[in-house]
Scaffold this motif. Structure first.
Motif, PDB file in Angstrom:
ATOM      1  N   ARG A 142       0.847  -1.186   0.000  1.00 29.52           N
ATOM      2  CA  ARG A 142       0.000   0.000   0.000  1.00 29.52           C
ATOM      3  C   ARG A 142       0.887   1.242   0.000  1.00 29.52           C
ATOM      4  NH1 ARG A 142      -3.424  -4.308   0.143  1.00 29.52           N
ATOM      5  NH2 ARG A 142      -5.531  -3.550  -0.211  1.00 29.52           N
ATOM      6  N   SER A 143       0.397   2.315  -0.558  1.00 29.74           N
ATOM      7  CA  SER A 143       1.150   3.568  -0.477  1.00 29.74           C
ATOM      8  C   SER A 143       0.994   4.125   0.939  1.00 29.74           C
ATOM      9  CB  SER A 143       0.624   4.556  -1.505  1.00 29.74           C
ATOM     10  OG  SER A 143      -0.668   4.965  -1.149  1.00 29.74           O
ATOM     11  N   PRO A 144       1.818   5.124   1.287  1.00 31.52           N
ATOM     12  CA  PRO A 144       1.786   5.627   2.667  1.00 31.52           C
ATOM     13  C   PRO A 144       0.376   5.983   3.132  1.00 31.52           C
ATOM     14  CG  PRO A 144       3.620   6.593   1.508  1.00 31.52           C
ATOM     15  CD  PRO A 144       2.866   5.782   0.500  1.00 31.52           C
ATOM     16  N   ALA A 145      -0.460   6.500   2.262  1.00 29.71           N
ATOM     17  CA  ALA A 145      -1.804   6.884   2.690  1.00 29.71           C
ATOM     18  C   ALA A 145      -2.786   5.714   2.599  1.00 29.71           C
ATOM     19  CB  ALA A 145      -2.290   8.057   1.849  1.00 29.71           C
ATOM     20  N   GLY A 146      -2.314   4.535   2.218  1.00 29.09           N
ATOM     21  CA  GLY A 146      -3.194   3.364   2.142  1.00 29.09           C
ATOM     22  C   GLY A 146      -3.852   3.187   0.786  1.00 29.09           C
ATOM     23  N   THR A 184       8.340   3.378   0.312  1.00 27.56           N
ATOM     24  CA  THR A 184       6.911   3.663   0.209  1.00 27.56           C
ATOM     25  C   THR A 184       6.203   3.378   1.537  1.00 27.56           C
ATOM     26  OG1 THR A 184       6.254   1.452  -0.486  1.00 27.56           O
ATOM     27  CG2 THR A 184       6.908   2.959  -2.222  1.00 27.56           C
ATOM     28  N   SER A 185       6.985   3.309   2.611  1.00 26.03           N
ATOM     29  CA  SER A 185       6.353   2.952   3.884  1.00 26.03           C
ATOM     30  C   SER A 185       5.579   4.136   4.434  1.00 26.03           C
ATOM     31  CB  SER A 185       7.398   2.476   4.882  1.00 26.03           C
ATOM     32  OG  SER A 185       8.164   3.571   5.318  1.00 26.03           O
ATOM     33  N   ARG A 186       4.602   3.799   5.256  1.00 24.67           N
ATOM     34  CA  ARG A 186       3.733   4.812   5.847  1.00 24.67           C
ATOM     35  C   ARG A 186       4.552   5.845   6.608  1.00 24.67           C
ATOM     36  NH1 ARG A 186      -1.780   4.764   7.558  1.00 24.67           N
ATOM     37  NH2 ARG A 186      -2.060   2.873   6.353  1.00 24.67           N
ATOM     38  N   PHE A 244       3.540   7.228  -6.633  1.00 24.66           N
ATOM     39  CA  PHE A 244       2.792   6.254  -5.827  1.00 24.66           C
ATOM     40  C   PHE A 244       2.500   6.839  -4.437  1.00 24.66           C
ATOM     41  CE2 PHE A 244       2.990   2.207  -3.198  1.00 24.66           C
ATOM     42  CZ  PHE A 244       1.800   1.682  -3.677  1.00 24.66           C
ATOM     43  N   ARG A 249      -2.471   9.845  -3.477  1.00 31.60           N
ATOM     44  CA  ARG A 249      -3.614  10.109  -2.623  1.00 31.60           C
ATOM     45  C   ARG A 249      -3.962  11.593  -2.590  1.00 31.60           C
ATOM     46  NH1 ARG A 249      -6.324   7.940   1.739  1.00 31.60           N
ATOM     47  NH2 ARG A 249      -8.212   9.198   1.776  1.00 31.60           N
TER      48      ARG A 249
END
Ligand SMILES: Nc1nc2c(ncn2[C@@H]2O[C@H](COP(=O)(O)OP(=O)(O)OP(=O)(O)O)[C@@H](O)[C@H]2O)c(=O)[nH]1
Ligand SMILES: [Mg+2]
Lengths: 254, 79, 466
Positions: free
Chosen positions: B48-52, C66-68, C165, C169
């Protein structure tokens, strides 16, 4: 009734062979293009780096060749503008051969495009690029079997290091000049589709120039995409072509 | 051995399954098909990308990111 | 244009009736399915995998970048690192070039005196053209020639799709396309290239949004301005590690402001003139590839240098000449330049700047890299400082002309946000084929730049900060 390249903005010299360079995004098309033409198209490790069509020429075994770098696409089913450009060029620009640059580490999804290109034109050379990466990831690609399966020449390359390019050039030239005769592998469709396409093929034949693949166009119409017919007609600038087709139409109407 | 059908967006990272059907219509459906998401193809959720959202999936050997609402329109059968 | 032959169109419309949409969908599904299963069958015979397909290392890298927790901080850190190397690395060559080029100016001047050339000719050619060139080459070239190759390394490594990526968002929230992040990355190099790269965005609405906002990422022609000003006003007089770090942080901050404004404007456009919902988004994350470091460094260094030198000759030299002429033709007891600057001055002050700075921005329309040089030349021609071969001298010049930190900040913000350069505007016209959107793409950022600098300056004045 030659359709010229003029409507693609391409003006090859009379004795120049035109070769199209197609392939999935990020498989190394521009790298192959640079290696063959000595030009310096920008390359980059992300899909979509090339958005403008590039042309360049080179000479191989005394033959002048004009190479056209097309945008990378996953498919030629014309879902996006890029795909339409690539498809129209391969189908209507009538290049003397089309090279499909593929990623050796990801053959399955690349063959999808190869099969589609081979439906449009038999004059295809498959460049199996990124062989170094395949080797590193312990993926063994049996290129001879691939050639046999596909029925077109397949050449392994590592374009970035210039490996395999001479063989690639030979293969391109041989296909373009007809020295190599290919027998492209056909996709088998479900019987009902095949039947419908064959019937439709007969109905559209009178409206189309001889040199396009009528069966392929019938398939496109069946899946609800008439853009290819419109593309053909918008490019029929040449009166003689139009006349031939009109005749066909009249014969059909009778 | 029961087979369950979930939208691709709900596949946890590392989970995999086969495409059961697409609920998407029109252009999006065509895009998804062209990417290789035809019935029966194997898909794995990778990350998943950082924002999910979006999330990345292994689709026929390529890692491809899709947004949740697009991945929602792909039904996956897992057993 | 060939019109569709009537019997053909009737055939097509008949066909549309014969096959209903549900059937065409089924047929398409089946056709694509057949092609893929054929591909699958062949691939199975031909490709032999001994290990897992995906490289373990790739997975590990992606798990981090790409970690949270770390995804976004790493992006900022990488940008910071590139800028830090650029600032540190550019300092020395900049000074060398300045010393060399101004030494050459002295020699040329001697030559002019020797051959008894008229003063105006020396003015136009040497004080105007040559100086314009010299400034662009010494101040602008080194940072550009360092920044660009470094960025290309990241591109070749395969990092840029990860940026898209991570950020998608936010673009989705702004009703825009995630690949806009890629076009912004290209914009760092050159906004014209950024605008062309917007072709990777399929949806016309989202593509237009990306085109119209590309200007908010500072291109290579503006980075040196931002760097120089932040070095001077945040870093202190000599390049210490502290000043480099401060300058780096402030430029990263500016880039963030640019990204924020991009998202805000994208959202506003989506809610007003370019109404719509986000379209389909797919993004392939390619495997990391070892960049060919040597080749890239040499190639993009050469590329950049040639590019900058070309633009310097084509744009900076004439602009230098024009600036000199404007500064030396007098109407009454003021030069044209002084008249223009005086006329713009009240407005400039409102925005925290002055008339000369605004005029430099106007004359700099053809190319962003000449804004700072034009401004310096204008200040110099008003006073008479000659030796300008270090940041320190530049700082003195600016402070003598009434600069404060607010002037620097306002100019940096204005540079970040104002209209795109002439080349980019031309590219926007070619890409959109619309005069309306081209004009909009110049005026909208200008309005944003004016509003932002006005707010910042007036707030600073109100709070008595300057
Ligand atoms: N290891 C390796 N890398 C390669 C090879 N060929 C190309 N590359 C790299 O693969 C990446 C993509 O190459 P491009 O030539 O830009 O690919 P493209 O097909 O033109 O891509 P698009 O224009 O985006 O469709 C670049 O980073 C190249 O350096 C190869 O044979 N081996
Ligand atoms: Mg390319």
């Amino acid at each position: 009734m030659e359709l010229t390249y003029v409507d693609f903005g391409l003006k090859p010299l009379p004795d120049q062979l035109v070769i199209a360079l197609a392939g999935n995004p990020n498989t190394g098309k521009s790298t192959v293009f640079n290696a063959l033409t000595g030009l310096k198209q920008h390359t980059g490790n992300w899909p979509g780096k090339t958005v403008l069509r590039a042309e360049g020429s080179f000479i191989h075994r005394n033959n002048k060749i004009l190479l056209v770098d097309l945008p990378g696409t996953y498919s030629l089913l014309a879902t996006s503008a890029d795909e339409q450009v690539a498809r129209d060029f391969i189908c209507l620009g009538r290049p003397n051969a089309t090279v499909v640059v593929t990623d050796a580490t990801c053959l399955e999804r690349n063959l999808n495009l190869v099969l589609q290109v081979m439906e449009i034109t038999p004059k295809v050379v498959v460049c199996v690029n990124l062989m170094d990466e395949a080797k590193r990831r312990k993926i063994r690609v049996d290129v001879d079997t691939l050639s046999r399966e596909l029925g077109v020449p397949c050449i392994p390359t590592t374009a970035r290091d210039g490996v395999g390019l001479d063989k690639l050039k030979d293969a391109i030239l041989d296909v373009a000049t007809g020295v190599t005769v290919t027998s492209p592998r056909r996709v088998t469709y479900e019987p009902y589709i095949k039947q419908a396409a064959t019937q439709l093929e007969a109905r559209i034949r009178p409206f189309l120039p001889k040199w396009v693949n009528h069966y392929w166009i019938a398939l496109r119409l069946l899946e609800g995409d008439s853009s290819i017919i419109k593309a053909i007609w918008s490019r029929l600038e040449d009166d003689s072509v139009r006349a031939v087709i009109k005749e066909g139409t009249a014969a059909w109407a009778r | 051995m029961s087979v369950s059908i979930v939208p691709l967006s709900q596949l946890p990272n590392g989970g995999s399954g086969r495409v059961a059907s697409l609920t998407a219509q029109g252009l999006i459906r065509r895009h998804l098909l062209d990417l290789g998401l035809v019935t029966g193809s194997w898909v794995e959720a990778i990350r998943r990308s950082p924002a999910g959202d979006p999330a990345a999936f292994n689709i026929r050997g390529a890692i491809i990111a899709l947004r949740n609402e697009d991945a929602n329109q792909i039904l996956i059968s897992i057993d | 244009m060939g019109t569709l032959n009537s019997s053909l169109s009737s055939l097509l419309s008949n066909l549309a009736q014969e096959i209903n949409p549900k059937e065409t969908q089924e047929i398409r599904d089946s056709i694509v399915g057949s092609i893929y299963s054929c591909a699958e069958a062949i691939a199975e015979k031909v490709a032999h995998h001994e290990l897992e397909r995906r490289s373990e290392l790739d997975q590990k890298i992606d798990n981090v970048v790409t970690s949270r927790l770390l995804g976004i901080p790493i992006m900022l850190a990488l940008l910071g690192a590139i800028l830090w190397i650029t600032i540190t690395g550019a300092n020395y060559p900049s000074e060398m070039l300045a010393v060399g080029l101004f030494w050459l100016e002295d020699q040329i001047t001697k030559l002019f005196i020797m051959i008894n050339a008229p003063a105006w000719l020396h003015g136009v050619l040497v004080l105007g053209m040559y100086r314009g060139l010299a400034w662009v080459v010494s101040v602008m070239l080194p940072p550009m020639a360092i920044f660009f190759p470094l960025f290309t390394l990241l591109e070749d490594l395969g990092y840029l799709p990860r940026v898209a990526f991570n950020l998608d968002r936010y673009f989705k929230k702004a009703c825009a396309h995630g690949k806009q992040a890629l076009t912004m990355c290209m914009g760092f190099g050159c906004n014209a290239a950024g605008v062309i790269s917007c072709r990777i965005i399929e949806s016309p609405r989202e593509r237009l949004i990306a085109i119209l906002t590309n200007n908010f990422v500072p291109c290579n022609g503006r980075f040196p301005t931002l760097i120089t000003l932040s070095m001077i006003f945040l870093g202190g007089t000599v390049a210490t590690s502290y000043s480099t770090a401060a300058a780096t942080a402030s430029v990263v901050g500016l880039v963030l402001v640019g990204v924020g404004i991009t998202l805000l404007i994208s959202w506003l456009l989506s809610k007003t003139v370019l109404k719509g919902v986000p379209s389909f988004f797919t993004l392939e994350l390619p495997p990391y590839r070892k960049p060919q470091v040597g080749r890239i460094l040499v190639r993009s260094l050469l590329d950049r240098t040639i590019f900058v030198l070309m633009r310097a000759v084509v744009v900076a030299a004439p602009a230098g000449a024009i600036t000199w002429i404007l500064a030396n033709i007098f109407i009454g007891d003021l030069s044209i330049l002084a008249h223009l600057a005086g006329w713009l001055d009240p407005f400039g002050r409102l925005l925290g700047m002055d008339g000369i700075i605004l005029m430099a921005f106007i004359l700099g329309l053809p190319a962003n890299e000449i804004v700072l040089p034009i401004m310096i030349m204008s200040y110099v021609s008003a006073g008479a400082i000659l030796e300008l071969d270090s940041l320190n001298a530049l700082r003195t010049l600016l402070i003598d002309n009434g600069w404060t930190w607010l002037t620097a900040l306002s100019m940096m913000l204005f540079s970040l946000l104002h209209y795109p350069c002439g080349t980019t505007l031309l590219t926007i016209y070619k890409e959109t084929k619309s005069m309306k959107w081209t004009v909009f793409s110049a005026l909208m950022p200008l309005a944003v730049a004016i509003i932002v600098t006005l707010l910042v300056a007036q707030t600073a004045f109100l709070l008595g900060l300057v």
